[in-house]
Enzyme design. Structure first.
Site, short mmCIF file in Angstrom:
data_model
loop_
_atom_site.label_atom_id
_atom_site.label_comp_id
_atom_site.label_asym_id
_atom_site.label_seq_id
_atom_site.Cartn_x
_atom_site.Cartn_y
_atom_site.Cartn_z
N GLY A 49 0.81 -1.21 0.00
CA GLY A 49 0.00 0.00 0.00
C GLY A 49 0.84 1.26 0.00
N VAL A 60 1.25 3.69 2.31
CA VAL A 60 2.02 3.94 3.53
C VAL A 60 3.07 2.86 3.75
CG1 VAL A 60 1.90 4.14 6.04
CG2 VAL A 60 0.17 5.24 4.62
N SER A 99 -5.50 7.63 11.75
CA SER A 99 -5.94 8.68 10.85
C SER A 99 -6.46 9.86 11.67
CB SER A 99 -7.04 8.16 9.93
OG SER A 99 -7.74 9.22 9.31
N SER A 100 -6.36 11.05 11.11
CA SER A 100 -6.85 12.24 11.82
C SER A 100 -8.36 12.24 11.95
CB SER A 100 -6.39 13.51 11.10
OG SER A 100 -6.85 13.53 9.76
N CYS A 101 -9.07 11.34 11.25
CA CYS A 101 -10.53 11.29 11.35
C CYS A 101 -11.00 10.74 12.69
CB CYS A 101 -11.13 10.48 10.21
SG CYS A 101 -10.91 8.70 10.37
N TYR A 150 -15.04 3.70 10.53
CA TYR A 150 -13.58 3.63 10.40
C TYR A 150 -12.90 4.30 11.59
CZ TYR A 150 -8.90 4.43 8.44
OH TYR A 150 -7.55 4.47 8.23
N LYS A 154 -10.33 2.74 14.52
CA LYS A 154 -9.00 3.27 14.79
C LYS A 154 -8.85 3.73 16.24
CE LYS A 154 -6.93 2.54 10.94
NZ LYS A 154 -5.77 1.61 10.89
N THR A 204 -2.23 13.07 9.12
CA THR A 204 -3.25 13.85 8.42
C THR A 204 -3.50 13.21 7.06
OG1 THR A 204 -3.89 16.09 7.81
CG2 THR A 204 -1.59 15.47 7.38
N ASN A 205 -4.20 13.87 6.16
CA ASN A 205 -4.51 13.33 4.83
C ASN A 205 -3.21 13.07 4.06
OD1 ASN A 205 -7.61 13.77 4.70
ND2 ASN A 205 -6.79 15.71 5.42
N HIS A 253 -9.42 9.02 -1.98
CA HIS A 253 -9.48 10.24 -1.19
C HIS A 253 -9.46 11.46 -2.11
CE1 HIS A 253 -8.06 7.42 2.01
NE2 HIS A 253 -8.90 8.13 2.71
N TRP A 300 -16.40 17.57 -5.77
CA TRP A 300 -17.46 17.33 -4.79
C TRP A 300 -17.47 18.41 -3.71
CZ3 TRP A 300 -18.85 11.79 -2.87
CH2 TRP A 300 -19.28 11.02 -3.96
N ARG A 337 -8.33 21.36 4.53
CA ARG A 337 -7.65 20.10 4.78
C ARG A 337 -6.13 20.29 4.79
NH1 ARG A 337 -11.98 19.01 5.99
NH2 ARG A 337 -13.35 17.30 5.34
#
Length: 308
Positions: free
Chosen positions: A14, A16, A108-110, A137, A141, A165-166, A180, A203, A210
């Site tokens: 992947g 990362v 993830s920052s989410c 998700y 996490k 972050t993203n 993303h 969108w 961000r």
């Protein structure tokens, strides 16, 4: 972390995981352990525990996860919750059973509340409701973070959670159905330019802000932290700088060479209004991001599979 340490990187194919492998190899770490999904199904608890008991890695980078953009997160809510819970539970508990003392969990920052104070500090975790579109998700996490924290307290492990972050960069997902925002914009602008379109659609309203981190910078931070004992069980990783989606779309347009106009589809969700990480803890440990956004977008575009 010793140069001859046996280092397991999950999710090495992947975005990362592959960046972490590149960073480790460039620093002279040669004993890197990887397995494909066919070789080791991380959803299979018995297989994961057997593998870890047999291999006994000295360090684990947990970069394997089920990930996607707003549409995928919202459509496949059960899959995102179950698969991420299962993967991380199998690996974290299996690592503990195998006697692995040090591990890094990537989140993830989410994980932070939707309407969080900005910039977002690590202690803001669990202080408010999550963004609904990616709540499953995020909950998975958060469970991983708390699992690492709990194993540290109960068993004296050194399991660190890093919250990027993203992200964007080589090996990103450019599938428009579940990518993303940044890779989606790159592909849309590229295809619009090839077709000679007068416009391309983005969108949302373009107003949300961000923060974006080039994936090789994240890998650098991860390896940097693995070579220390940071103490903090939870660390944000980012640039400390954000842009609006409108500014991002315009930057992408310039890099790709699309000369039309951008149309914003406000019938589509914006997601969280703003997500800017406070990266002062990581800065205090001596690390800062190095890649400016426009340079990173150029690198990502050049590495994209459709840019040949």
């Amino acid at each position: 972390m010793q140069q001859n340490a046996k280092i397991l990187v999950t999710g090495h194919r992947g975005m990362v995981g592959s960046a972490i492998v590149r960073r480790l190899e460039s620093s002279g770490y040669l004993n890197i352990l990887t397995r494909t999904h066919t070789e080791l199904d991380l959803l299979d608890q018995a297989a994961v525990h057997h593998f870890l008991a047999a291999e006994k890695p000295d360090y684990i980078f947990m970069a394997a996860a089920k990930v996607g953009g707003i549409q995928a997160n919202n459509q496949f809510r059960g899959d995102f919750l179950y698969q991420n819970l299962q993967i991380q539970s199998n690996l974290i508990h299996g690592a503990h059973l195998a006697g692995v003392q040090r591990l890094m969990f990537l989140g993830s920052s989410c994980i932070y509340p939707r309407d969080c104070l900005q910039p977002i500090r690590e202690e803001y975790l669990l202080t408010g409701p999550l963004e609904q579109t990616n709540e499953p998700y995020a909950i998975a996490k958060i469970a991983g973070i708390k699992m690492c924290e709990s194993y540290n307290r109960q068993f004296g492990r050194e399991y660190v959670s890093v919250m990027p972050t993203n992200l964007y960069g080589p090996n990103d997902n450019y599938d428009l159905a579940n990518s993303h925002v940044l890779p989606a914009l790159i592909r849309k602008a590229h295809e619009a330019r090839l077709r000679g379109d007068a416009e391309y659609v983005v969108w949302g309203t373009g107003e949300p802000r961000r923060e974006f981190l080039y994936v090789d910078d994240l890998a650098d931070a991860c390896v940097y932290l693995s070579e220390q004992s940071p103490g903090d069980a939870l660390l944000n990783v980012g640039t400390g700088v954000d842009v609006t989606i409108r500014e991002l779309a315009e930057t992408v347009m310039g890099v790709v060479g699309f000369e039309g106009r951008i149309v914003y589809d406000s019938s589509k969700p914006d997601g969280t209004p703003r997500k800017l990480l406070d990266v002062s803890r990581l800065a205090a440990l001596g690390w800062r991001a190095k890649t400016p956004l426009i340079d990173g977008i150029r690198k990502a575009y050049e590495a994209a599979p459709f840019h040949r």
